[in-house]
Design a protein around this motif. Structure first.
Motif, mmCIF file in Angstrom:
data_model
loop_
_atom_site.group_PDB
_atom_site.id
_atom_site.type_symbol
_atom_site.label_atom_id
_atom_site.label_comp_id
_atom_site.label_asym_id
_atom_site.label_seq_id
_atom_site.Cartn_x
_atom_site.Cartn_y
_atom_site.Cartn_z
ATOM 1 N N SER A 188 -54.760 30.304 -88.733
ATOM 2 C CA SER A 188 -55.279 31.098 -87.620
ATOM 3 C C SER A 188 -54.718 30.690 -86.269
ATOM 4 N N LYS A 189 -54.618 29.381 -86.036
ATOM 5 C CA LYS A 189 -54.129 28.895 -84.740
ATOM 6 C C LYS A 189 -53.122 27.752 -84.948
ATOM 7 N N ILE A 190 -52.102 27.740 -84.101
ATOM 8 C CA ILE A 190 -51.110 26.670 -84.171
ATOM 9 C C ILE A 190 -51.749 25.304 -83.922
ATOM 10 N N LYS A 191 -52.746 25.261 -83.039
ATOM 11 C CA LYS A 191 -53.358 23.979 -82.692
ATOM 12 C C LYS A 191 -54.069 23.328 -83.872
ATOM 13 N N ASN A 192 -54.319 24.096 -84.923
ATOM 14 C CA ASN A 192 -54.989 23.542 -86.094
ATOM 15 C C ASN A 192 -54.043 22.757 -87.000
ATOM 16 N N VAL A 193 -52.747 22.938 -86.854
ATOM 17 C CA VAL A 193 -51.779 22.242 -87.722
ATOM 18 C C VAL A 193 -50.752 21.424 -86.940
ATOM 19 N N MET A 194 -50.782 21.501 -85.631
ATOM 20 C CA MET A 194 -49.783 20.764 -84.841
ATOM 21 C C MET A 194 -50.075 19.264 -84.860
ATOM 22 N N GLU A 195 -49.026 18.493 -84.586
ATOM 23 C CA GLU A 195 -49.164 17.043 -84.442
ATOM 24 C C GLU A 195 -49.398 16.738 -82.968
ATOM 25 N N THR A 196 -50.480 16.036 -82.669
ATOM 26 C CA THR A 196 -50.839 15.760 -81.277
ATOM 27 C C THR A 196 -50.215 14.459 -80.788
ATOM 28 N N VAL A 250 -40.438 26.583 -77.931
ATOM 29 C CA VAL A 250 -41.773 26.324 -77.376
ATOM 30 C C VAL A 250 -42.739 27.401 -77.865
ATOM 31 N N VAL A 251 -43.889 26.963 -78.370
ATOM 32 C CA VAL A 251 -44.924 27.903 -78.823
ATOM 33 C C VAL A 251 -46.247 27.545 -78.157
ATOM 34 N N ASN A 252 -47.152 28.526 -78.123
ATOM 35 C CA ASN A 252 -48.468 28.308 -77.534
ATOM 36 C C ASN A 252 -49.456 27.889 -78.614
ATOM 37 N N GLU A 253 -50.322 26.954 -78.290
ATOM 38 C CA GLU A 253 -51.266 26.424 -79.272
ATOM 39 C C GLU A 253 -52.246 27.470 -79.785
ATOM 40 N N ASN A 254 -52.423 28.567 -79.046
ATOM 41 C CA ASN A 254 -53.375 29.599 -79.443
ATOM 42 C C ASN A 254 -52.753 30.724 -80.260
ATOM 43 N N TRP A 255 -51.435 30.659 -80.488
ATOM 44 C CA TRP A 255 -50.782 31.684 -81.287
ATOM 45 C C TRP A 255 -51.148 31.530 -82.756
ATOM 46 N N SER A 256 -51.138 32.633 -83.468
ATOM 47 C CA SER A 256 -51.261 32.590 -84.923
ATOM 48 C C SER A 256 -49.896 32.258 -85.513
ATOM 49 N N MET A 257 -49.857 31.887 -86.767
ATOM 50 C CA MET A 257 -48.596 31.526 -87.388
ATOM 51 C C MET A 257 -47.610 32.708 -87.438
ATOM 52 N N ARG A 271 -48.882 19.786 -75.550
ATOM 53 C CA ARG A 271 -50.021 19.403 -76.379
ATOM 54 C C ARG A 271 -49.612 18.743 -77.686
ATOM 55 N N GLY A 272 -48.425 19.045 -78.169
ATOM 56 C CA GLY A 272 -48.006 18.448 -79.432
ATOM 57 C C GLY A 272 -46.705 19.045 -79.924
ATOM 58 N N THR A 273 -46.399 18.776 -81.196
ATOM 59 C CA THR A 273 -45.217 19.337 -81.841
ATOM 60 C C THR A 273 -45.649 20.020 -83.137
ATOM 61 N N LEU A 274 -44.879 21.014 -83.522
ATOM 62 C CA LEU A 274 -45.180 21.746 -84.752
ATOM 63 C C LEU A 274 -44.122 21.399 -85.791
ATOM 64 N N TYR A 291 -34.291 20.879 -82.987
ATOM 65 C CA TYR A 291 -34.798 19.548 -83.310
ATOM 66 C C TYR A 291 -36.304 19.581 -83.570
ATOM 67 N N TYR A 292 -37.065 20.003 -82.574
ATOM 68 C CA TYR A 292 -38.517 20.070 -82.702
ATOM 69 C C TYR A 292 -39.010 21.390 -82.135
ATOM 70 N N VAL A 293 -40.210 21.766 -82.550
ATOM 71 C CA VAL A 293 -40.920 22.897 -81.943
ATOM 72 C C VAL A 293 -42.057 22.302 -81.120
ATOM 73 N N TYR A 294 -42.023 22.527 -79.814
ATOM 74 C CA TYR A 294 -43.024 21.947 -78.917
ATOM 75 C C TYR A 294 -44.169 22.925 -78.702
ATOM 76 N N VAL A 295 -45.371 22.381 -78.634
ATOM 77 C CA VAL A 295 -46.568 23.187 -78.473
ATOM 78 C C VAL A 295 -47.160 22.944 -77.081
ATOM 79 N N VAL A 296 -47.440 24.027 -76.363
ATOM 80 C CA VAL A 296 -48.024 23.926 -75.023
ATOM 81 C C VAL A 296 -49.308 24.748 -74.973
ATOM 82 N N ASP A 297 -50.108 24.510 -73.917
ATOM 83 C CA ASP A 297 -51.309 25.319 -73.720
ATOM 84 C C ASP A 297 -50.997 26.455 -72.749
#
Length: 453
Positions: free
Chosen positions: A198-206, A146-153, A183-186, A171-177
């Motif tokens: 800069s931010k995980i939320k810019n490349v994650m799949e929603t 699990v990663v936060n959407e506001n983290w940098s790569m 919020r999505g998967t990475l 299996y997957y990397v899940y993205v949370v706020d």
């Protein structure tokens, strides 16, 4: 899977009986946990217990979960709760640990939980035990990335390395706020191709496919098949990520559910295995056999009230098995189609009226064909105007129509009341249709004899 011949099993028994630790460890080291579980089934309990003690924690836990529930219970029966916690639970993922603890007595559950070394794992297990085992909450595990959407790569990669240390499969990397809402998967591809984003939320799949904790096992299985998933996130009522389900867990539960449904449809009142004791098999099989006896007595009472009809027209008795058998077969066909539709999601309860109307049409066509063929046969064997000739054909038409509607209505009704609809594909339908079919046949025969003299 490895095949074990008698010579190999005898050699293993000799090693276990002689307590040859070196040979036993060498033999176990070369075997997959699933193969060891198969081997344990061929051994006496004492031999299996000795070999089990020689396994390291991770492999022992894997072997335990590969065993059938009954064999697992036997292996654990002489173990102290502390040993169960240290040797098995500490080495299992939370979903498997929950499955194991649910099989223990209430008193032993608390003891095992109190001896789990990892306090966080114990807390996760306690939380998962609150969910019904046939829901997504009862099926999920909490081991996931699990990663936060506001983290940098770079920060994301650092955190993922720390989280992945104790995980067997990824299996997957899940993205949370910041509120832990999904919020999505990475995609792992993004970790390679965008190392400085800069931010995980810019490349994650929603908009990932997710289920809530109270979603039923059947609906979870349908989603896995529909979206071709290998894992699926589980969220609570407000959208927070609480766990995930893997496809192997779903397949195991679906297989168990299918076995239960098959046994229920076969007239077994509880789970039973071929190697169960005589008493266990008798308890599982006897209830529906007794119901069959009750149905037979009901049929005899119906026939007894029409004794004079058999004296007047003995040919009536010749077609009793055909009437009963046809009604039972048609009812099982109809109910099987409905149960299958409910299981794979192609049929919904709101379609009840439409499905019943369709079965009326199917029943009418089938009944018409069967009735005409039997009428032609009886016209040559008996007489076209013989009451039995006409009664058999009319009865078949009525019985097929009734069985088609009844076989459709019953599983839909059971599903509405949260009762396993597989019950409707077994003896219940056969016995009911047999009694109703016999009553229809006798009433039509009596009516026609009075009309045709």
């Amino acid at each position: 899977m490895k095949e074990f011949n008698e010579e190999y099993i005898d050699n293993v028994r000799h090693i276990a009986d002689a307590h040859d630790e070196a040979a036993a460890k060498q033999m176990l080291e070369d075997l997959h946990p699933a193969d060891i579980a198969e081997l344990f089934k061929e051994l006496d309990l004492e031999e299996a217990e000795y070999l089990n003690r020689l396994l390291d924690g991770d492999k022992a836990a894997d072997v335990l979960m590969e065993l059938d529930e009954e064999d697992r219970r036997k292996l654990l029966s002489d173990m102290e709760p502390e040993d169960i916690a240290r040797k098995f639970v500490d080495h299992l993922d939370t979903d498997e640990a929950v499955d194991l603890i649910q099989e223990l007595d209430e008193e032993d559950r608390d003891e095992v939980l109190s001896h789990i070394d990892d306090v966080e794992q114990a807390g996760d297990i306690i939380d998962l035990l609150k969910y019904d085992e046939d829901t997504a909450g009862g099926l999920m595990g909490t081991e996931m990335l699990v990663v936060n959407e506001n983290w940098s790569m770079p920060e994301c990669i650092k955190q993922l390395r720390m989280q992945a240390e104790d995980m067997d499969e990824i299996y997957y990397v899940y993205v949370v706020d910041n509120d832990d809402k999904l919020r999505g998967t990475l995609p792992l591809k993004e970790l390679i191709t965008h190392p400085s984003v800069s931010k995980i939320k810019n490349v994650m799949e929603t908009d990932p496919v997710a289920v809530k904790t109270d979603t039923t096992l059947d609906d979870v299985a349908i989603d896995f098949e529909k979206y071709d998933l290998v894992a699926m996130p589980v969220i609570d009522s407000i959208g927070r990520l609480v766990g995930h389900i893997t496809v192997d867990d779903v397949m195991d539960r679906v297989r168990e559910s299918s076995e239960r449904d098959y046994q229920l449809a076969s007239g077994l009142s509880q789970d039973v295995e071929s190697d169960d004791t005589l008493w266990q098999q008798t308890k599982a099989r006897l209830p529906w056999l007794l119901m069959g006896i009750v149905g037979g007595i009901g049929n005899s009472l119906i026939l007894g009230n029409f004794e004079q009809g058999f004296v007047t027209n003995p040919a009536m008795a010749l077609f009793i098995p055909m009437i009963g058998g046809t009604g039972g077969n048609v009812g099982i066909q109809s109910s099987a189609i409905v149960v299958q539709g409910l299981a794979n999601g192609s049929l919904d309860l709101k379609d009840t009226g439409r499905q019943i109307l369709k079965e009326v049409g199917v029943g009418f066509v089938n009944g018409l064909v069967i009735s005409l063929l039997v009428f032609i046969y009886n016209a040559f064997q008996l007489n076209p105007l013989n009451p039995t000739t006409v009664a058999v054909s009319l009865s078949l038409m009525a019985v097929v129509l009734f069985a088609s509607v009844f076989g459709t209505f019953v599983p839909l009704t059971l599903e509405r009341f949260k009762i396993d609809p597989a019950l409707a594909t077994g003896p219940f339908i056969s016995i009911t249709n047999d009694i109703i079919g016999m009553l229809i046949y006798m009433l039509i025969c009596s009516w026609l004899m009075s009309v045709l003299g």
